[in-house]
Scaffold this motif. Structure first.
Motif, mmCIF file in Angstrom:
data_model
loop_
_atom_site.group_PDB
_atom_site.id
_atom_site.type_symbol
_atom_site.label_atom_id
_atom_site.label_comp_id
_atom_site.label_asym_id
_atom_site.label_seq_id
_atom_site.Cartn_x
_atom_site.Cartn_y
_atom_site.Cartn_z
ATOM 1 N N TYR A 1 17.340 -37.863 -4.679
ATOM 2 C CA TYR A 1 17.376 -38.396 -3.605
ATOM 3 C C TYR A 1 17.914 -39.819 -3.604
ATOM 4 O O TYR A 1 18.097 -40.449 -4.516
ATOM 5 C CB TYR A 1 15.744 -38.754 -3.099
ATOM 6 N N GLY A 2 18.611 -40.333 -2.516
ATOM 7 C CA GLY A 2 19.134 -41.512 -2.592
ATOM 8 C C GLY A 2 19.561 -41.872 -1.104
ATOM 9 O O GLY A 2 19.423 -41.340 -0.039
ATOM 10 N N THR A 3 20.389 -43.015 -1.039
ATOM 11 C CA THR A 3 20.819 -43.802 0.245
ATOM 12 C C THR A 3 22.221 -43.796 0.084
ATOM 13 O O THR A 3 22.761 -44.123 -0.796
ATOM 14 C CB THR A 3 20.152 -45.169 0.308
ATOM 15 N N ILE A 4 22.755 -43.422 1.265
ATOM 16 C CA ILE A 4 24.402 -43.408 1.322
ATOM 17 C C ILE A 4 24.846 -44.808 1.593
ATOM 18 O O ILE A 4 24.200 -45.502 2.424
ATOM 19 C CB ILE A 4 24.756 -42.512 2.608
ATOM 20 N N LEU A 5 25.783 -45.333 0.762
ATOM 21 C CA LEU A 5 26.378 -46.482 0.820
ATOM 22 C C LEU A 5 27.506 -46.607 1.443
ATOM 23 O O LEU A 5 27.836 -47.342 2.313
ATOM 24 C CB LEU A 5 26.525 -47.298 -0.603
ATOM 25 N N SER A 6 28.207 -45.560 1.094
ATOM 26 C CA SER A 6 29.588 -45.221 2.020
ATOM 27 C C SER A 6 30.229 -43.820 1.677
ATOM 28 O O SER A 6 29.755 -43.336 0.778
ATOM 29 C CB SER A 6 30.771 -46.554 1.258
ATOM 30 N N VAL B 1 25.832 -43.924 -7.661
ATOM 31 C CA VAL B 1 26.979 -42.483 -8.130
ATOM 32 C C VAL B 1 27.730 -42.166 -6.995
ATOM 33 O O VAL B 1 27.339 -42.310 -6.050
ATOM 34 C CB VAL B 1 25.681 -41.477 -8.679
ATOM 35 N N HIS B 2 28.911 -41.487 -7.368
ATOM 36 C CA HIS B 2 29.578 -41.095 -6.603
ATOM 37 C C HIS B 2 29.541 -39.545 -6.902
ATOM 38 O O HIS B 2 29.788 -38.940 -7.657
ATOM 39 C CB HIS B 2 31.172 -41.675 -6.950
ATOM 40 N N ASN C 1 36.770 -37.016 0.137
ATOM 41 C CA ASN C 1 35.427 -36.375 0.187
ATOM 42 C C ASN C 1 34.614 -36.722 -0.921
ATOM 43 O O ASN C 1 33.701 -35.950 -1.539
ATOM 44 C CB ASN C 1 35.886 -34.660 0.068
ATOM 45 N N LYS C 2 34.429 -37.953 -0.975
ATOM 46 C CA LYS C 2 33.360 -38.604 -1.915
ATOM 47 C C LYS C 2 32.095 -39.510 -1.099
ATOM 48 O O LYS C 2 32.578 -40.212 0.071
ATOM 49 C CB LYS C 2 33.993 -39.813 -3.132
ATOM 50 N N VAL C 3 31.154 -39.587 -1.709
ATOM 51 C CA VAL C 3 30.003 -40.259 -1.017
ATOM 52 C C VAL C 3 29.445 -41.248 -2.242
ATOM 53 O O VAL C 3 29.186 -40.724 -3.264
ATOM 54 C CB VAL C 3 28.689 -39.498 -0.663
#
Length: 134
Positions: A50-55, A73-74, A61-63
């Motif tokens: 689980y995590g929060t999207i920063l960008s 983490v990417h 195609n990377k988050v």
């Protein structure tokens, strides 16, 4: 053509129809997930992180996913399984009432009707238990 060949072709046509339908449904679900993925959304990955999207980097195609304060983490964009919806806690008025317990003069719980699925045993019965009785 004999009837067996016609039946086999009909079954094959039905299978192909359901394969295409399932593929379109999966594409629609993936498009809906991609539209919900925005910076700041709480998400879960395919492997349970689980995590929060920063960008989100559309070209690569990377988050960038923050899994703990200061830990980023990417990941590949397709490893995001779902967007986590916040859970709304029940208010006390919506919660089920707690059943009250009746006590007799010896502070023993007074038993009422048996719950669904409970067995009622007779202590006065002289019968031997039958095969299958627990």
């Amino acid at each position: 053509m004999d009837p067996l060949t016609l039946v086999m072709l009909a079954v094959l046509a039905v299978l192909v129809f359901f394969m295409f339908r399932n593929g379109r449904k999966r594409q629609k679900d993936q498009a809906a997930l991609q539209s919900q993925m925005v910076a700041g959304a709480e998400v879960m990955t395919n492997f349970g992180m689980y995590g929060t999207i920063l960008s989100i980097d559309e070209e690569a195609n990377k988050v960038a996913l923050e899994i703990a304060p200061g830990t980023v983490v990417h990941l590949h964009r397709q490893t995001i399984a779902r967007v986590v919806e916040p859970i709304v806690a029940e208010t006390e008025s919506e919660a089920e009432p707690v059943p009250t317990v009746q006590l007799n003069k010896d502070d023993a719980i007074v038993m009422g009707e048996p719950e669904f699925g409970q067995r009622v045993t007779d202590a006065e019965s002289d019968e031997e238990p039958k095969k299958g009785d627990a």
